[in-house]
Structures are given as structure tokens and as C-alpha cells.
Design a protein around this motif. Sequence first.
Motif, PDB file in Angstrom:
ATOM      1  N   VAL A 114     -19.250  60.051  26.599  1.00  0.00           N
ATOM      2  CA  VAL A 114     -20.256  59.024  26.820  1.00  0.00           C
ATOM      3  C   VAL A 114     -20.831  58.638  25.469  1.00  0.00           C
ATOM      4  N   GLU A 115     -20.916  57.330  25.237  1.00  0.00           N
ATOM      5  CA  GLU A 115     -21.549  56.815  24.025  1.00  0.00           C
ATOM      6  C   GLU A 115     -22.724  55.933  24.416  1.00  0.00           C
ATOM      7  N   ILE A 116     -23.906  56.339  23.978  1.00  0.00           N
ATOM      8  CA  ILE A 116     -25.135  55.601  24.274  1.00  0.00           C
ATOM      9  C   ILE A 116     -25.580  54.870  23.014  1.00  0.00           C
ATOM     10  N   LYS A 117     -25.704  53.555  23.121  1.00  0.00           N
ATOM     11  CA  LYS A 117     -26.168  52.750  21.995  1.00  0.00           C
ATOM     12  C   LYS A 117     -27.507  52.069  22.294  1.00  0.00           C
ATOM     13  N   GLU A 118     -27.881  52.045  23.558  1.00  0.00           N
ATOM     14  CA  GLU A 118     -29.103  51.342  23.947  1.00  0.00           C
ATOM     15  C   GLU A 118     -29.691  51.984  25.181  1.00  0.00           C
ATOM     16  N   VAL A 119     -30.988  52.205  25.169  1.00  0.00           N
ATOM     17  CA  VAL A 119     -31.699  52.698  26.344  1.00  0.00           C
ATOM     18  C   VAL A 119     -32.945  51.841  26.512  1.00  0.00           C
ATOM     19  N   THR A 120     -33.011  51.117  27.616  1.00  0.00           N
ATOM     20  CA  THR A 120     -34.182  50.290  27.914  1.00  0.00           C
ATOM     21  C   THR A 120     -34.750  50.678  29.265  1.00  0.00           C
ATOM     22  N   ASP A 121     -35.983  50.283  29.519  1.00  0.00           N
ATOM     23  CA  ASP A 121     -36.668  50.624  30.764  1.00  0.00           C
ATOM     24  C   ASP A 121     -36.195  49.683  31.866  1.00  0.00           C
ATOM     25  N   GLU A 122     -34.978  49.943  32.374  1.00  0.00           N
ATOM     26  CA  GLU A 122     -34.355  49.031  33.321  1.00  0.00           C
ATOM     27  C   GLU A 122     -35.063  48.975  34.671  1.00  0.00           C
ATOM     28  N   ASN A 123     -35.648  50.084  35.097  1.00  0.00           N
ATOM     29  CA  ASN A 123     -36.321  50.068  36.394  1.00  0.00           C
ATOM     30  C   ASN A 123     -37.810  49.726  36.292  1.00  0.00           C
ATOM     31  N   GLN A 124     -38.250  49.388  35.078  1.00  0.00           N
ATOM     32  CA  GLN A 124     -39.609  48.869  34.853  1.00  0.00           C
ATOM     33  C   GLN A 124     -40.697  49.806  35.373  1.00  0.00           C
ATOM     34  N   ASP A 125     -40.482  51.113  35.187  1.00  0.00           N
ATOM     35  CA  ASP A 125     -41.513  52.051  35.628  1.00  0.00           C
ATOM     36  C   ASP A 125     -42.399  52.516  34.480  1.00  0.00           C
ATOM     37  N   GLY A 126     -42.194  51.929  33.294  1.00  0.00           N
ATOM     38  CA  GLY A 126     -43.056  52.224  32.162  1.00  0.00           C
ATOM     39  C   GLY A 126     -42.649  53.418  31.340  1.00  0.00           C
ATOM     40  N   ARG A 127     -41.520  54.039  31.663  1.00  0.00           N
ATOM     41  CA  ARG A 127     -41.068  55.196  30.907  1.00  0.00           C
ATOM     42  C   ARG A 127     -39.547  55.216  30.880  1.00  0.00           C
ATOM     43  N   ILE A 128     -38.997  55.928  29.916  1.00  0.00           N
ATOM     44  CA  ILE A 128     -37.552  56.060  29.795  1.00  0.00           C
ATOM     45  C   ILE A 128     -37.134  57.401  30.379  1.00  0.00           C
ATOM     46  N   ASP A 129     -36.267  57.383  31.375  1.00  0.00           N
ATOM     47  CA  ASP A 129     -35.777  58.629  31.952  1.00  0.00           C
ATOM     48  C   ASP A 129     -34.302  58.480  32.295  1.00  0.00           C
ATOM     49  N   LEU A 130     -33.743  59.490  32.941  1.00  0.00           N
ATOM     50  CA  LEU A 130     -32.313  59.462  33.229  1.00  0.00           C
ATOM     51  C   LEU A 130     -31.927  58.374  34.215  1.00  0.00           C
ATOM     52  N   ALA A 131     -32.881  57.894  35.023  1.00  0.00           N
ATOM     53  CA  ALA A 131     -32.574  56.787  35.919  1.00  0.00           C
ATOM     54  C   ALA A 131     -32.209  55.547  35.113  1.00  0.00           C
ATOM     55  N   ASP A 132     -32.890  55.325  33.986  1.00  0.00           N
ATOM     56  CA  ASP A 132     -32.577  54.184  33.129  1.00  0.00           C
ATOM     57  C   ASP A 132     -31.197  54.346  32.505  1.00  0.00           C
ATOM     58  N   VAL A 133     -30.873  55.547  32.041  1.00  0.00           N
ATOM     59  CA  VAL A 133     -29.579  55.784  31.423  1.00  0.00           C
ATOM     60  C   VAL A 133     -28.463  55.593  32.448  1.00  0.00           C
ATOM     61  N   GLU A 134     -28.680  56.119  33.655  1.00  0.00           N
ATOM     62  CA  GLU A 134     -27.667  55.950  34.700  1.00  0.00           C
ATOM     63  C   GLU A 134     -27.450  54.467  35.005  1.00  0.00           C
ATOM     64  N   TYR A 135     -28.540  53.694  35.067  1.00  0.00           N
ATOM     65  CA  TYR A 135     -28.409  52.254  35.317  1.00  0.00           C
ATOM     66  C   TYR A 135     -27.588  51.590  34.212  1.00  0.00           C
ATOM     67  N   LEU A 136     -27.862  51.948  32.978  1.00  0.00           N
ATOM     68  CA  LEU A 136     -27.115  51.377  31.857  1.00  0.00           C
ATOM     69  C   LEU A 136     -25.638  51.723  31.957  1.00  0.00           C
ATOM     70  N   MET A 137     -25.325  52.964  32.346  1.00  0.00           N
ATOM     71  CA  MET A 137     -23.930  53.368  32.452  1.00  0.00           C
ATOM     72  C   MET A 137     -23.232  52.628  33.588  1.00  0.00           C
ATOM     73  N   ARG A 138     -23.926  52.420  34.689  1.00  0.00           N
ATOM     74  CA  ARG A 138     -23.330  51.716  35.815  1.00  0.00           C
ATOM     75  C   ARG A 138     -23.034  50.268  35.454  1.00  0.00           C
ATOM     76  N   ASN A 139     -23.841  49.708  34.560  1.00  0.00           N
ATOM     77  CA  ASN A 139     -23.662  48.308  34.195  1.00  0.00           C
ATOM     78  C   ASN A 139     -22.886  48.152  32.892  1.00  0.00           C
ATOM     79  N   ARG A 140     -22.298  49.236  32.410  1.00  0.00           N
ATOM     80  CA  ARG A 140     -21.384  49.216  31.272  1.00  0.00           C
ATOM     81  C   ARG A 140     -22.008  48.705  29.971  1.00  0.00           C
ATOM     82  N   LYS A 141     -23.316  48.784  29.835  1.00  0.00           N
ATOM     83  CA  LYS A 141     -23.910  48.447  28.539  1.00  0.00           C
ATOM     84  C   LYS A 141     -23.593  49.532  27.522  1.00  0.00           C
TER      85      LYS A 141
END
Length: 354
Positions: A114-141
Motif C-alpha cells: 500500500v502506498e499512501i500519498k494523500e489523506v483527507t477528511d473524506e467523511n467530514q467528521d473533523g478528524r483523520i482516522d482509518l475510515a478516511d484512509v479506507e475511503y481513499l483506498m476504495r476510491n484509488r486515490k
Amino acid sequence: MAGNSNLHDSAKNKQDEFYTQLSLIENELRHYKEHFRGKIVFCNCDDPYESNFFKYFAMNFNSLGLKKLITTCYVTSPVSGDEFQYFVDGGGQLAFLPVDGTAPVQSDKHPYKVEIKEVTDENQDGRIDLADVEYLMRNRKNTMTLLDGDGDFRSPECVELLKQADIICTNPPFSLFREYVAQLEEYQKKYIIVGNMNAVTYKEIFPLIAQNRLWLGYNSGHFWFKVPDSYEEKKTDFKVDETGQKWRRMGNICWFTNLDIEKRHEDMTLFRHYMPEVYPRYDNYDAIHISKTSDIPCDYFELMAVPITFMQYHSPKQFEIVGIANHGCDSEYDLFKPVLNGKEQFKRIIIHRR
């Protein structure tokens, strides 16, 4: 000592699946934050979605200012793919199993990266957690791809990833610790890794210690590690929690690093005074025996043989590491076999005050 039997099992039976708790990682890495900004971090002994090293760096990707996070796992990892189910799509790429379960699950486990280049608050809950990373991986960013080989840190493709990385951070296999550090040194990498304090005395490791190319981090002690279900139960240093997860406690665990940290510039406070009747000399070498690190005298400047635990407090500005007392023949640094009043003592580090 408590926990040492588990270390012996690791070396004897090649049981190297010991998963580090997130709290242990957080307590150590909080001291290194200034080293990570703009860097590529590689965790090359970690299943990306099971390893707490991955979780730490993914959740702190932005606060650490990372450029990229890379993680790879070994083919025989018993937990690979257990937390996030995936399958190989028509293009040969890895994809997550959709929530409705319509896609086929990959039946055979394969090593991947796994290569992570970007982590953003995709679920707009005000914090960065594994849910955001999982969303990014599902959307191939970010990318999640199969490895060609077995994911061993010595494999050609993992070595190529190592070459592009700035800092290596992981819990390498205890039974392969010597070989693992040798590879990091060969490619002149910066690293923060978990190991056993006894590794200080290895003939492959001690020269790095003596030459101030490697030192201990902040935390050490006896710590609990998650282990696979296949590991046998033990009478001591073993437990099963309320979820059925097996745990083993490992003794004398510490962190090894070659990143400059504030701790190694702090002098040890010495309050004992040298008295010949308190500090005996060895039968076969002109050095005094120090039973405990806290007993190092403040007014003695000749050779002293101290316990291995001294390395937790070593400041190169306060002490010089001269050698080791072990068998007396392991290497040029192994100066003598420690014998006191006719009795052989446990291995010691030879130092003197600057």
C-alpha cells in the motif's frame, strides 16, 4: 527474566508474528516528529491493514507532514486480508470487497503493498482516522497492488522500495534481527525499529553501538504483543483476552534507532562514590564490576563493566563505550570473559567516563 522464554521461542521456532500495540508505538514515536516531515516512511514487515505501524502513520500522515507511506507484508502472514477483504479485479489490481459483497473474495492470500500519498477528511467528521484512509483506498486515490514476490524484506522488489524510502519503521522478525539491521546499514537508511536489548551484545550489532552509529530509543521494558491463534498456550507470559485474542509478553524489549534524539544528549545523574571495597575488580581484567547501572560512581574514570541496561541511559558525551565482556573471543570488541572471584558473570558493557 520474565518474557525471555517467548524470545527464545522466536529464535528457536522462527515464531516471528508478534504484533506491536498502538500505545507502544505512540509512546515512542512522539519523540521523533521533527524527523518525519517531508519524508517517505517504509514499514516493510507489516500487513498494511493489520499493522499498528501502518495505523499510526496513516492517522498521523498530515500532522507528521509525510511525503509518502509505504507498507508491505509477507506472504505467510496469518492475518493478511482478515480486516479488509479484497479481490483481484479484471485488470489485475487489488480492490476492496464492496459492502454488498457482490464481488468475489480473493481466496488465496497474497503479499501486497500500500502506498499512501494523500489523506483527507473524506467523511467530514473533523478528524483523520482509518475510515478516511479506507475511503481513499476504495476510491484509488492511493494505490494497493499485489507484489510479484513473497513480500520478504530481502526480496528484490522490497529492496527497491527500501532504496526510495527515507525512514524505516517497523517491528522486524526477532530471529532475523541481525540480517535486518545489516540491510539497513548496507543501504544507509535511517530507522526506528523494535528489538530485544540483548541484541546490543550481538557481534554484528555491537560495533554499531560502539561507533555511535546505533543507539537505544526512549522506551524499554516487558511488553505484551498480539500473536496468531496458531501459537501454543504457555504457563507464563501468556494470556487470552475477552475477545479470544492470544497475547505473549516479551522481555527486555526496546527501540533501536540511528536518528538523533534529545535523550542521548542527556547526562546520567551519578551520586555514588568509588570505594575499592564496594567495587571489586575482575580476576582476569583490569576493570571494576558494576552490579547496577545506578551504582556507577561519579568520581571514577577508569574502565568499568556495566550491565546491558546501561544502554538506556548512555550519552556519548558522558561515556565512551570501549568494548564488551562476553566470551573474550567473539570479535575485536569482546575484550574478556567476565570472571569475578572465580565465578563467571553475565555479559557486560565496558565503558569509561569522558
